[in-house]
Design a protein around this motif. Structure first.
Motif, PDB file in Angstrom:
ATOM      1  N   ALA A  52      51.240  75.048  61.215  1.00 55.18           N
ATOM      2  CA  ALA A  52      50.679  76.388  61.014  1.00 55.18           C
ATOM      3  C   ALA A  52      50.759  76.820  59.555  1.00 55.18           C
ATOM      4  O   ALA A  52      49.789  77.336  58.993  1.00 55.18           O
ATOM      5  CB  ALA A  52      51.409  77.393  61.909  1.00 55.18           C
TER       6      ALA A  52
ATOM      7  N   PHE B 116      46.502  81.812  64.445  1.00 47.30           N
ATOM      8  CA  PHE B 116      47.132  80.488  64.433  1.00 47.30           C
ATOM      9  C   PHE B 116      48.315  80.423  63.462  1.00 47.30           C
ATOM     10  O   PHE B 116      49.406  79.980  63.829  1.00 47.30           O
ATOM     11  CB  PHE B 116      46.091  79.435  64.056  1.00 47.30           C
ATOM     12  CG  PHE B 116      46.649  78.041  63.971  1.00 47.30           C
ATOM     13  CD1 PHE B 116      47.122  77.403  65.101  1.00 47.30           C
ATOM     14  CD2 PHE B 116      46.699  77.372  62.758  1.00 47.30           C
ATOM     15  CE1 PHE B 116      47.641  76.123  65.043  1.00 47.30           C
ATOM     16  CE2 PHE B 116      47.215  76.087  62.680  1.00 47.30           C
ATOM     17  CZ  PHE B 116      47.683  75.466  63.825  1.00 47.30           C
ATOM     18  N   SER B 117      48.114  80.876  62.239  1.00 53.85           N
ATOM     19  CA  SER B 117      49.164  80.716  61.235  1.00 53.85           C
ATOM     20  C   SER B 117      50.099  81.916  61.149  1.00 53.85           C
ATOM     21  O   SER B 117      51.313  81.753  61.013  1.00 53.85           O
ATOM     22  CB  SER B 117      48.537  80.472  59.856  1.00 53.85           C
ATOM     23  OG  SER B 117      47.909  79.203  59.818  1.00 53.85           O
TER      24      SER B 117
END
Length: 471
Positions: free
Chosen positions: A31, A71-72
């Motif tokens: 990530a 997502f990150s």
């Protein structure tokens, strides 16, 4: 009685405590590397959009940015906190040692991270709401802040491998710790790999842009893939440099155990990644979600997991700076920090006498408690790297003795190579004879139960040292 500054021992059944952090860490690396690499992709794409008057590229940047927010910046942030929790319980002295050396480095990293988080929201939600040049400046600020967080963390992680010279041990200086022999090579490997990971994830985003024109998708893919290929080539070059900066114990572990297990997979990942990126450049419109997602998972699982496991394993027997063993024992003097080695004290007095979290009823070994004491000592001495159950999937300690049930044979190894530090990737474990016999009896018993089909249950083996005080 000399009591050492030890902490309770955390143990995760069947996988060992270190793998808790390792599993969380791999998810975090995927990530976070995607985020840092994507930040530079955004900056380069937006620069192209600004100079060539191609505002359509901002559609891709906005969509990729929203993907990053989930997502990150959700997965990455949660696992980042998870890493802190995991290392604190699994390696408290190692964590404390790093904080004492790098507290202001971490503080600076958190400042850059704050800029990074604000920057990604500003980048995504201010597209079309502020003038293009100002937005481009915001994007570059986001990219540089993202890379700065990586740079600062790499300095700390590289020190965990080793300082590379004797200066830090004598001065205790943060500069001597941070600018270690491993730093620039490690930073180069991660900088190149972050561009590869961001490109691979970018292709997933592009594949999902079915509502956009073919010209836009083709332009984005043919801009991303050369960046990924150049980043991968740079990472590979820096990896060979990285190998030259490793300490002796890491090279032995690499040659003896890791490369025979992972070399083929590493070569396969490189070959598949290069072929994929070249194919994507050649046929950008053929990159569909059904191609992009499986290849991302292959690169993440077969590439990132072994790489992180190798990096963590090569550091053994140390957890930080080649002065703290994985089992939390201080391995050597560090005059610059006023730290004294503990191996000789333990050899003289025994762990049962100097560890503060040993129940009083177990400080003296008797025939009735020998196996329980042996299990306790094995957790303290070995469980940071090994599982204690016979047949466990990850580094089973009983299995390392090939199922031996001969206590004297096991004790001979502890009193031989381990006592004298003859195995480069194993800590020096020098214990009084009765403690060695207790560990040997426990391991022999674990193997005997395994052979008889009555292996020790996970619930029994999972009791931490701290919990034993409540009995």
């Amino acid at each position: 009685m000399d009591i050492l500054g030890m902490y309770p021992t955390f143990y995760m059944p069947w996988i060992g405590s270190a793998w808790v952090m390792g599993i969380i860490g791999v998810i975090h690396v995927v990530a976070s590397h995607t985020s840092v690499g994507a930040a530079f992709l955004f900056a380069l794409l937006e620069t192209k959009a600004y100079r060539e008057n191609k505002p359509e590229l901002m559609d891709f940047i906005q969509r990729y940015g929203k993907f990053l927010l989930v997502f990150s910046y959700i997965v990455g942030s949660v696992t980042g906190v998870g890493i802190w929790y995991a290392i604190t319980i699994a390696s408290p002295r190692g964590t404390a040692g790093l904080i004492h050396s790098f507290v202001w480095v971490w503080a600076a990293e958190w400042v850059y991270f704050t800029v990074e988080v604000i920057g990604v929201y500003a980048l995504v939600y201010l597209i079309g709401k502020i003038d293009r040049l100002t937005h481009l400046k915001v994007t570059w600020a986001f990219a540089l802040a993202s890379w700065a967080t990586m740079l600062l963390i790499v300095g700390i992680i590289s020190f965990m491998m080793w300082p590379g010279n004797d200066a830090w041990y004598q001065t205790g200086s943060t500069n001597d710790a941070f600018y270690n022999i491993n730093f620039f090579a490690h930073l180069g490997v991660r900088t190149g790999s972050m561009l590869v990971m961001a490109t691979v994830v970018g292709l997933i985003v592009t594949a999902g842009m079915k509502d956009k024109s073919e010209a836009l998708r083709r332009s984005v893919v043919r801009t991303l893939t050369p960046i990924g290929l150049i980043g991968g080539a740079f990472s590979a070059i820096m990896f060979f440099y990285y190998l030259q900066t490793l300490p002796y114990n890491a090279r032995v572990m690499l040659d003896a155990h890791l490369l025979p297990q992972y070399a083929a997979g590493m070569i396969a990942v490189v070959a598949v990644t290069v072929a994929y990126l070249v194919f994507a450049w050649w046929r950008p419109l053929w990159v569909t979600t059904w191609i992009a997602v499986p290849l991302f998972l292959f690169i993440a699982i077969v590439g990132v997991w072994p790489e992180e496991r190798m990096r963590e394993s090569m550091r053994k027997p140390y957890v930080a700076g080649q002065y703290i063993y994985g089992n939390q024992v201080i391995a050597r003097d560090v005059p610059g920090k006023g730290i004294k080695g503990e191996v000789d004290i333990i050899a003289e007095k025994g762990l049962l006498k100097v560890h503060p979290f040993i129940p009083d009823r177990l400080r003296t070994i008797t025939p009735g408690n020998q196996l329980e004491v042996g299990r306790l000592l094995a957790k303290i001495s070995c469980a940071n790297c090994h599982a204690l159950e016979a047949g466990a999937p990850l580094r089973s300690l009983p299995d390392k003795f090939h199922g031996a049930t001969d206590k004297d044979l096991i004790a001979a190894f502890i009193n031989g190579p381990l006592k004298h530090g003859a195995v480069p990737y194993m800590p020096r474990i020098d214990l009084p004879a009765e403690e060695v016999q207790a560990i040997a009896a426990f391991l022999a018993d674990a193997n005997a139960h395994r052979e008889g089909g009555t292996a020790q249950s996970p619930s029994t083996a999972a009791v931490p040292v701290a919990a034993a005080n409540k009995e």
